[in-house]
Design an enzyme around this catalytic site. Structure first.
Site, PDB file in Angstrom:
ATOM      1  N   ASP A 194      39.720  31.244  76.886  1.00 38.92           N
ATOM      2  CA  ASP A 194      40.063  29.971  76.240  1.00 38.92           C
ATOM      3  C   ASP A 194      40.795  30.200  74.924  1.00 38.92           C
ATOM      4  OD1 ASP A 194      39.069  28.315  78.173  1.00 38.92           O
ATOM      5  OD2 ASP A 194      37.181  27.880  77.154  1.00 38.92           O
ATOM      6  N   ASP A 223      36.337  25.722  87.276  1.00 33.84           N
ATOM      7  CA  ASP A 223      35.714  26.101  86.012  1.00 33.84           C
ATOM      8  C   ASP A 223      34.198  26.215  86.160  1.00 33.84           C
ATOM      9  OD1 ASP A 223      35.657  26.786  83.337  1.00 33.84           O
ATOM     10  OD2 ASP A 223      36.746  25.016  82.672  1.00 33.84           O
TER      11      ASP A 223
END
Length: 727
Positions: A546, A476
C-alpha cells in the site's frame, strides 16, 4: 535426472547445475550432499559414525549409529535425535514416539498434482522426474511419502510430504514440515525478510549461531511481518557469486522456518506449516497432504537463485490466460477518491486515462452496500445505486465504450458487523463461543473452512462477475485471524481451523478462476500482507505494498525481487505529497520505479497539470515498448538500497538482444563522487546501441567498464539506459 545406486543405496537428484544426494542406511534416510552438480557421485564423503557421549544408539550392533549425530532427511522425535524434528505425532495413548524407516521408492516421469493445494507443475512429463520415498512406522502403521521433483529446465527441487494412517487407531499430527534437511557444517549466513504494513520485505542477513532461529507467522496468513522463504548463504556469497541455498514454501497460511545449529556445528533447516496451535486428527485410512516447498541451489550468488525462482514461478506456478501475456497498464481510483466516489467522477478519470493510453480502469473499495467508510457492508455484495445509478453493468459498459477494460475490487474473506450478512449469519465468522470478537479495521473474518460460507461467496461473486463485463479482479484481505475457531468443527478438530481456512480459500479461488478464465485476478492484503507463492498459483500478480512512495518502493521492490518476478509485482504511480509518507518526488522518479514492476497509476488524473498529463502519456507509451522486457526478461540487481544511498537494476531479454537499466539516486551528496552503472547478463560479443542517443558499445564494455551516471544536484533522481543489439 534421478539415479538410484542399488549397491550403495544412494539416490542422486540432478538438475542442470546442481546435485542432491541421499542414502538409505539401516532403514534411515540420510542427507549426503546438496550443491554444485556432480556427474557421478561415488561416495567420496561418507557419513562418519563415531561413538559420542550422550548419544543413544538406534542400532545396538553399531555403537556409532546415533540419530543425534546423523544428517537425516526427515527426522522424527523420541529415539535419540534431540534436534527439532521435521514432524511430530501423538498416539491415542498420549505418547509421541515414532520411528519412520525406508520401505521403498518409485521413480517416475512428470509431476503429480497436489490435492487441494497449489504447487509448481509441468505441462509435459519430460519436463521433470519425480521420486516417492516411502517411510513406515511398523508399530503405529503410520506411512509417510516424501516426494521430490527435479525439473529439467530449472535448478530447483520441489519437495512435499503425505501422511497416511494405515493403522487401526487415530493419530494426531502435531507438526508437519514440507522439507527438512541436515547440512554437515554451519558456515552460512541466514537471509530472511521482515516488515510490517507499508514496509514489507526488508532484508536481514545474519551469521548462523549455535541454537535455533525461527521465522514464522501465526496470523493466519503468510503476513508482511515475515516471508515464507529463507536462504542459507556461504560466507563469501553475494549478489553475483558464491553458494546460496533457497527454501520457499508454496503456502498462504501460518508457516514456520527453523534453522538450528547443534553441538557438532551442523545445520538443520526446515520449512512448513507452523505447529503453533496446529494439530490434525488422522483417522485410520485417512491422509494428510503437506504444502510444497521449492528448494533452489545457485553457485551464482543470490541473483542466480532469484532468476531460477522468477522463471519457475512465472512459467510453472502461475497459470491461466494471463501467464504468458503482457499485463495491462491500469488506473486505480482508490487514492483519487477513497470512499467518496460517484459515477461521474469515475468516468472523468477513465476518460483522462484513455487519452493517456492506459488500458484498464479499476474500481476500488466503496461501490457496494452502504459502504461510505470502512465500518460497514463487507459481505453485502450488491451495488450502491446512490453512487452508481446504472449499476456495475452500466458503469462497465461506459468504461468499455471509453476504450478501457474494467476491473473491480472485492474483499470476499471478510464481513462487517454492520452488514446484512452478519446480521443473518453471525455464526459464519471465525469465533470462540463465549468470547467477544476482536475487531480489526471494523471487520471480522468469515470462516472459509465452512462449505456453506464458500457456497455463498461463490454465488455472490460469480453473480457480479457474470452480470457485468469485468476483466480484472483485485482480491483484498485486510486483517489477520483472531478467535480462531469454527462453529462446525468438533472440539478435537478445532486446531485444524486455520489450515482448513486456507484449504477453503484455495478451493474458492480455484472455482472462481476456472469459472472466469478470462479475468485477470490480482491478490492483495493491505498491499503485500499475503505475497506468497501459494497465491500466485491462483492469481498471477500481487499488489506489492500500500506504500506507493517511490523511495520506499525501491527497498520494497528490491526485497520482493529476491523470490518473486517483476511481472508479479503491482507497482503504481501515485500523487504527491505521497499519501503514506508525505514525500514529494518527481513524476519521472515515480514512473521509473513503478515501471520496474507491473505498471499502473493510482491518482486523480483529472487534477494533473497539462504538463504532467503529457508526461503520463509518454510514460505509458514508453512502458508499452519495454513491457515484454520488464515482464519476461531476466532480472539483475546491481545496487542494494538497504546498503546504499542508491538503487540499481536491469532487465535483459532471454536472447540478450535487448536490455534496460535503471539507476536511482536518493539523497544528493555534495562530494560528487562519480558513480558508474554496470549492466549484467549481456552477451559480451554483441554490440549494443543506446536507443536514446545512438551511442554504440560492446556488451563486455557495458558490463565491465560501465556507463557514467550523470551528476545532478538535488534529491530523488532516476536514470535509465535502453539498449538493443546492433543487427
Amino acid at each position: 535426472m534421478i539415479i538410484y545406486d542399488s549397491k550403495k543405496r544412494c539416490i542422486h537428484l540432478q538438475t542442470k547445475h546442481s546435485s542432491y544426494v541421499m542414502q538409505v542406511d539401516n532403514g534411515y534416510l540420510l542427507h549426503l550432499y546438496w550443491g554444485k552438480r556432480i556427474n557421478h557421485y561415488l561416495g567420496s564423503r561418507p557419513v562418519i559414525k563415531a561413538p559420542r557421549s550422550f548419544a543413544p544408539y538406534a542400532d545396538p550392533k553399531h555403537r556409532g549409529f546415533s540419530l543425534s549425530t546423523l544428517p537425516l532427511e526427515y527426522p522424527g522425535y523420541g529415539n535419540g535425535d534431540y534436534r527439532h524434528p521435521a514432524y511430530a505425532v501423538q498416539l491415542e495413548n498420549g505418547t509421541t514416539v515414532s520411528d519412520l524407516r525406508y520401505s521403498g521408492h518409485i521413480i517416475y516421469s512428470g509431476k503429480r498434482k497436489l490435492r487441494g493445494l497449489p504447487a509448481t507443475y509441468v505441462e509435459k512429463n519430460a519436463e521433470a522426474d519425480s521420486i516417492d520415498l516411502m517411510l513406515e512406522d511398523q508399530v503405529t502403521g503410520l506411512s509417510v511419502i516424501l516426494t521430490y521433483t527435479v525439473f529439467r529446465d530449472f535448478d530447483a527441487i520441489a519437495r512435499t510430504v503425505r501422511f497416511e494412517n494405515k493403522g487401526n487407531r487415530a493419530i494426531r499430527l502435531l507438526k508437519v514440515s514440507s522439507a527438512s534437511l541436515d547440512l554437515r557444517d554451519n558456515q552460512f549466513d541466514l537471509l530472511t525478510f521482515y516488515g510490517t504494513h507499508n514496509d514489507e520485505r526488508n532484508m536481514d542477513r545474519q551469521p548462523l549461531a549455535p541454537g535455533s532461529r525461527v521465522i514464522e507467522s501465526t496470523r493466519g496468513a503468510s503476513s508482511p511481518q515475515h516471508d515464507p522463504f529463507f536462504a542459507l548463504m556461504r560466507k563469501n556469497a553475494d549478489e553475483n557469486q558464491g553458494d546460496v541455498f533457497g527454501f520457499s514454501l508454496v503456502y498462504s497460511g501460518n508457516f514456520r522456518s527453523q534453522i538450528e545449529v547443534e553441538q557438532y556445528h551442523t545445520t538443520r533447516a526446515s520449512i512448513g506449516i507452523n505447529p503453533f496451535t496446529f494439530s490434525w486428527k488422522l483417522n485410520p485410512e485417512a491422509s494428510f497432504q503437506a504444502p510444497e516447498a521449492v528448494l533452489v541451489y545457485s553457485d551464482q550468488g543470490l541473483g542466480g537463485m532469484s532468476r531460477t525462482y522468477h522463471q519457475l514461478y512465472r512459467s510453472r506456478l502461475a497459470r491461466g490466460t494471463y501467464r504468458d501475456r503482457v499485463r495491462p497498464i491500469l488506473i486505480n481510483n482508490w487514492e483519487a477518491t477513497y470512499f467518496k466516489l460517484n459515477e461521474e467522477k469515475l468516468l472523468a478519470i477513465a476518460a483522462e486515462a484513455q487519452k493517456a493510453g492506459i488500458e484498464l480502469f479499476v474500481l476500488d473499495d466503496g461501490w457496494f452496500g452502504r459502504r461510505d467508510n470502512d465500518k460497514s457492508s463487507l459481505g453485502d455484495w450488491f451495488v450502491n445505486k446512490r453512487k452508481l445509478p446504472h449499476g456495475l453493468k452500466g458503469l462497465s459498459k461506459r468504461i468499455h465504450d471509453i476504450g478501457l477494460a474494467f476491473g473491480l475490487w472485492f474483499e470476499p474473506e471478510m464481513v462487517s458487523p454492520d452488514s446484512d450478512l452478519y446480521r443473518a449469519h453471525p455464526d459464519w465468522t471465525l469465533h470462540v463461543p463465549g468470547r467477544p470478537h476482536s475487531l480489526s479495521r471494523h471487520q471480522l473474518v468469515l470462516d472459509l473452512s465452512r462449505a456453506d460460507v464458500r457456497r455463498y461467496l461463490y454465488q455472490s461473486l460469480s453473480t457480479i462477475l457474470s452480470d457485468a463485463d469485468i476483466n480484472y479482479v483485485k482480491w483484498d484481505m485486510n486483517r489477520h485471524m483472531t478467535e480462531v475457531g469454527s462453529a462446525l468443527l468438533p472440539p478435537d478438530r478445532q486446531q485444524e481451523t486455520a489450515h482448513r481456512y486456507i484449504l477453503g480459500l484455495y478451493e474458492l479461488m480455484e472455482r472462481l478462476t476456472h469459472a472466469f478464465p478470462n479475468i485477470l485476478f490480482e491478490s492483495c492484503s493491505s498491499g503485500g500482507g499475503r505475497f506468497d507463492p501459494g497465491m500466485l498459483f491462483y492469481m498471477p500478480q500481487t499488489w506489492t505494498s500500500d506504500n506507493t512512495d517511490a523511495v520506499c518502493r525501491l527497498n520494497i521492490q528490491y526485497g520482493t525481487s529476491v523470490v518473486y518476478p517483476a511481472i508479479a509485482m503491482g507497482a503504481h504511480v501515485s500523487a504527491v505529497p505521497n499519501h503514506q509518507v508525505g514525500r514529494v518526488t518527481s513524476l519521472a522518479m515515480r514512473g521509473a520505479v513503478a515501471m520496474s514492476g507491473n505498471f499502473g497509476y493510482e491518482l486523480d488524473l483529472t487534477k494533473l497539470s497539462d504538463e504532467d498529463k503529457a508526461t503520463v502519456k509518454k510514460q505509458v507509451a514508453f512502458y508499452k515498448k519495454i513491457r515484454p522486457l520488464i515482464q519476461f526478461g531476466n532480472f539483475y540487481r546491481l545496487c542494494n538500497p538497504f546498503m546504499s544511498n542508491d538503487a540499481a537494476w536491469c532487465f535483459v531479454s532471454p536472447d540478450q538482444k535487448e536490455a534496460i537499466g535503471f539507476y536511482f539516486s536518493v539523497w544528493f551528496n555534495p562530494n560528487l563522487v562519480q558513480k558508474v552503472f554496470h549492466f549484467q547478463g549481456l552477451n559480451p560479443d554483441f554490440v549494443y546501441e543506446n536507443c536514446a542517443n545512438g551511442d554504440v558499445f560492446s556488451g563486455d564494455e557495458l558490463m565491465n567498464s560501465g556507463l557514467n551516471v550523470p551528476i545532478e544536484k538535488g534529491d530523488f533522481h532516476r536514470y535509465l539506459w535502453w539498449i538493443k543489439k546492433v543487427e
